[in-house]
Design a protein around this motif. Structure first.
Motif, mmCIF file in Angstrom:
data_model
loop_
_atom_site.group_PDB
_atom_site.id
_atom_site.type_symbol
_atom_site.label_atom_id
_atom_site.label_comp_id
_atom_site.label_asym_id
_atom_site.label_seq_id
_atom_site.Cartn_x
_atom_site.Cartn_y
_atom_site.Cartn_z
ATOM 1 N N VAL B 15 -18.307 60.221 -0.104
ATOM 2 C CA VAL B 15 -18.666 58.802 -0.006
ATOM 3 C C VAL B 15 -18.707 58.386 1.455
ATOM 4 N N LEU B 58 -14.297 54.853 -6.674
ATOM 5 C CA LEU B 58 -14.796 56.209 -6.921
ATOM 6 C C LEU B 58 -15.160 56.418 -8.382
ATOM 7 N N CYS B 59 -14.415 55.784 -9.290
ATOM 8 C CA CYS B 59 -14.716 56.053 -10.706
ATOM 9 C C CYS B 59 -15.472 54.912 -11.353
ATOM 10 N N GLY B 60 -16.029 54.025 -10.561
ATOM 11 C CA GLY B 60 -16.923 53.016 -11.123
ATOM 12 C C GLY B 60 -16.225 51.798 -11.697
ATOM 13 N N THR B 70 -21.440 60.017 -3.651
ATOM 14 C CA THR B 70 -21.448 60.677 -4.942
ATOM 15 C C THR B 70 -20.062 61.141 -5.312
ATOM 16 N N CYS B 71 -19.870 61.231 -6.606
ATOM 17 C CA CYS B 71 -18.641 61.750 -7.174
ATOM 18 C C CYS B 71 -19.114 62.800 -8.164
ATOM 19 N N ILE B 76 -22.202 57.028 -7.201
ATOM 20 C CA ILE B 76 -21.131 56.133 -7.659
ATOM 21 C C ILE B 76 -21.647 54.729 -7.975
ATOM 22 N N SER B 80 -22.130 55.590 -13.020
ATOM 23 C CA SER B 80 -20.693 55.587 -13.296
ATOM 24 C C SER B 80 -20.392 56.059 -14.719
ATOM 25 N N ILE B 83 -20.022 59.685 -14.437
ATOM 26 C CA ILE B 83 -18.796 60.007 -13.704
ATOM 27 C C ILE B 83 -17.602 59.914 -14.638
#
Ligand SMILES: Nc1ncnc2c1ncn2[C@@H]1O[C@H](COP(=O)(O)OP(=O)(O)OP(=O)(O)O)[C@@H](O)[C@H]1O
Ligand SMILES: [Mg+2]
Lengths: 380, 314
Positions: B15, B58-60, B70-71, B76, B80, B83
């Motif tokens: 990120v 990071l996890c939306g 990106t994750c 991101i 999500s 993710i």
């Protein structure tokens, strides 16, 4: 792992939610207890008539002859605040349909040869059929009709002016559907609607805000589950709860007040489910808009008030001003009360209740749409 | 473990320029970070520094005001949902259902992730967590440490590719903590990437790499040795009498950036080695004190970073 929008995955997530909600409900003893006691208590407490004078009763006139007397009576009815002449018909079939569908509550029939009999002093009879499922409204309308017609006939000089003259005509009334005029007959369907509205609204109004307040929303949102599955999973268990409550109320109404179900029980159950789903969806919508449980509760109560006042439960629907009727039309309970009165007291079928069922469906879908769009998928 | 997209990339988190404000106050500022697959990445920083906020972005769970990245190869900002399918997020505060039992909670997670046999998956997880025999206990009735263990179990149940653990060992006893870390290392060896926030120095040292964040800004990153070296801190250890009085005197002396009691001794540190020597010179002749050059500890470095950040921002 399952794909993104695939059906098995969707169903699995919905099922996950549903099972979870059921388990939580099962552990919530207070809710379980109120689920049964609240509807029964309310039904027994409020099982009394609420008395009001109706205005603008939807009325039809069946003219069997074309005469000056007939026109004079029609004009008198049109000028009165009590009646709202919706249709002038001449056939028996039309007449039956109007009453059955609830389009009018009152039909005044001027029989053939009425004028001739009147002039001959034969005391002819005006025939009146009233939908007595709303006995308060139809009772006072009947008594109003007599003096109205008498005044009209005197004024238009069809009958002599003297006060002590014998009555020149008689009114032969026929109360349909609820000949005894029992007010519980009317109150029970209304209570069924309002009690279900209140309990259903509150169950779902708290559901999303509760997750937010308990902190479980953070985990839930971090999982691959969408607003639709969450909503469906949260609504579904309460469909069953609502159906149980409806059964209790109808059962208690029969045992305590002798209110029968003349029409189809299956149809009543199906349309009740639709109504329950509509209210659950509205409650759920509040839940997605409110910041906390208190706000959600307040919204539910704000919404609940017009449900009592404008639905035709507390005051006859026909007597309300047009704007209030419009608000009333937008409340699921208004349509549900018509449906329940129709099925329980008149034996109406789906054919007669189509419009109200459509309204319920529309309101439910609208609420669901708003809820899904308003559901906050992030913690922002 | 399902290998998820990110064609040819061994970067799990990448990120750049993440920024997030609440009510006009920037809580995370222009944060960039990169975590390789299979790495255990420690995330450290004082209270309120923005660790939880970063993890949520990071996890939306939070939308960054600006920045991108990106994750697991998924954007991101726009992906999500994908993710979430491959990430296990353990929240700082216990957020499973208190009124469900251990087994019911795990089965719920298994169903949401669409596992074929939710009951079987839950049972396996219960055995793995050593919770057999208490699976019907309500989560609310568990002790803090067991709750943490259950939460971790729920996170790894759907076999994620990335674990985001927000202070997973807060309030957990040393033995359970050690087991916890053994488990994390075993998972990482299987290819799982772990981002873990913590306030414990010993845990930081168990990470392959660490990042230090204060007041929303990333101040240092790298392996523990790199971070310590990068701080450019010179430290001395003093033992002797009247250390408390000395500590007060030194803290007010220019050239001394950090004074901290360390058991029966005192750690004195400064970024400018020469200035530090000048500052302590008057005390070195004191016969009751013994001075030795020392390596700065990770804690020394963090405290120094924090004081410096505070000077800059407050
Ligand atoms: N939803 C929110 N609304 C407003 N402010 C918030 C919100 N979430 C976090 N903050 C603020 O953002 C700052 C950073 O919070 P964050 O939880 O990310 O810190 P943290 O590094 O996780 O701290 P800790 O070590 O105490 O868990 C704090 O000052 C907090 O008050
Ligand atoms: Mg935090």
């Amino acid at each position: 792992m399952s794909g993104d929008g695939d059906f098995p995955g969707l169903f699995s997530r919905f099922w996950a939610m549903l099972v979870k909600e059921f388990l939580q409900l099962r552990r919530d003893r207070v809710t379980l207890a109120t689920m049964i006691t609240v509807p029964l208590m309310q039904l027994l407490l409020f099982g009394y008539a609420i008395n009001t004078t109706p205005r603008h009763l939807p009325t039809a006139v069946m003219l069997q002859e074309s005469s000056d007397v007939g026109r004079s009576i029609l004009a008198a009815l049109r000028n009165s605040d009590f009646f709202d002449i919706r249709k002038v018909v001449s056939s028996e079939v039309e007449f039956d349909h109007l009453l059955q569908s609830g389009e009018v509550l009152f039909v005044v029939e001027i029989p053939a040869n009425f004028e001739r009999s009147l002039r001959r002093g034969d005391t002819p009879a005006l025939l009146v059929a009233a939908d007595a499922t709303d006995p308060v409204a139809s009772g006072s309308a009947l008594s109003a009709l007599g003096s109205l017609v008498k005044t009209a006939l005197t004024r238009d000089r069809f009958t002599p002016v003297q006060d002590d003259a014998p009555p020149a005509f008689e009114i032969r009334s026929h109360a349909r559907y609820n000949p005894a005029g029992s007010s519980q007959l009317n109150i029970v369907p209304g209570l069924l609607g309002t009690i279900l509205t209140m309990t259903m609204l509150i169950y779902t109004a708290l559901s999303v805000t509760r997750e937010v307040e308990r902190g479980t929303m953070e985990s839930l949102l971090a999982m691959p589950i969408g607003p639709t599955e969450i909503m469906m999973g949260k609504i579904a268990p309460y469909l069953l709860v609502g159906l149980i409550q409806a059964t209790l109320i109808v059962g208690a109404g029969y045992i305590a007040f002798g209110v029968p179900v003349i029409g189809s029980l299956t149809l009543l159950s199906l349309l009740s489910l639709l109504f329950i789903a509509a209210n659950l969806s509205i409650g759920y919508t509040f839940s997605t808009v409110a910041q906390n449980q208190l706000q959600a509760m307040q919204m539910a109560i704000m919404f609940f008030l017009p449900n009592i006042l404008l639905s035709g439960f507390a005051f006859p629907f026909a007597g309300m001003p047009a704007w209030a009727q419009w608000i009333g039309e937008c409340l699921p309970v208004t349509h549900y009360i018509r449906i329940v009165r129709g099925i329980m007291l008149k034996g109406s079928g789906m054919e007669d209740l189509r419009v109200d069922a459509l309204w319920l469906t529309g309101l439910m879908l609208l609420a669901m749409l708003v809820a899904i769009r308003r559901f906050r998928q992030t913690l922002d | 473990m399902t290998a998820s997209v990110a064609p040819g990339s061994d970067i799990a988190i990448d990120v750049r320029g993440l920024t997030k404000s609440f009510g006009g106050r920037a809580v995370v500022k222009n944060l960039s970070m990169r975590v390789r697959r299979g790495q255990i990445y420690g995330f450290l920083g004082p209270n309120g520094s923005g660790k939880t906020t970063t993890i949520r972005m990071l996890c939306g769970l939070l939308t960054p005001d600006s920045g991108e990245g990106t994750c697991l190869g998924y954007n991101i900002l726009t992906e999500s949902r994908k993710i979430k399918r491959h990430v296990g997020y353990m929240t700082q505060r216990f957020s499973l259902y208190q009124d469900l039992s251990i087994r019911e909670n795990l089965e719920f997670v298994a169903r949401v992730f669409g596992l074929r046999d939710p009951a079987g998956a839950a049972r396996a997880s219960i055995d793995r967590l050593g919770l057999a025999g208490r699976e019907t206990q309500l989560a609310a009735e568990l002790s803090g440490g067991w709750k943490q263990r259950l939460a971790l179990g729920a996170c790894i149940l759907p076999s994620p590719d990335l674990l985001l653990l927000d202070e997973p060992t807060a309030g957990v006893d040393p033995k359970a903590r050690r087991e916890f870390w053994n488990e994390i290392h075993a998972l990482a060896a299987d290819g799982l990437t772990v981002l873990v926030s913590t306030h414990y120095m010993d845990e930081a040292e168990r990470c392959h790499e660490i990042a230090y964040i204060a007041y929303g800004e990333l101040l240092a990153r790298g392996t523990v040795d790199e971070v310590v070296a990068g701080a450019g801190l010179t430290t001395w250890r003093v033992t002797g009498d009247e250390l408390q009085a000395l500590s007060i005197k030194l803290a007010a002396t220019p050239g001394v950036d950090m004074v901290a009691p360390f058991g029966a001794s005192l750690h004195v540190g400064g970024r400018d080695a020469a200035a530090l020597e000048r500052a302590i010179a008057p005390h070195r002749s004191d016969a009751s004190l013994r001075w030795t050059r020392d390596e700065p500890s990770l804690e020394d470095v963090f405290i120094d970073l924090m004081t410096r950040a505070k000077d800059n921002f407050q």
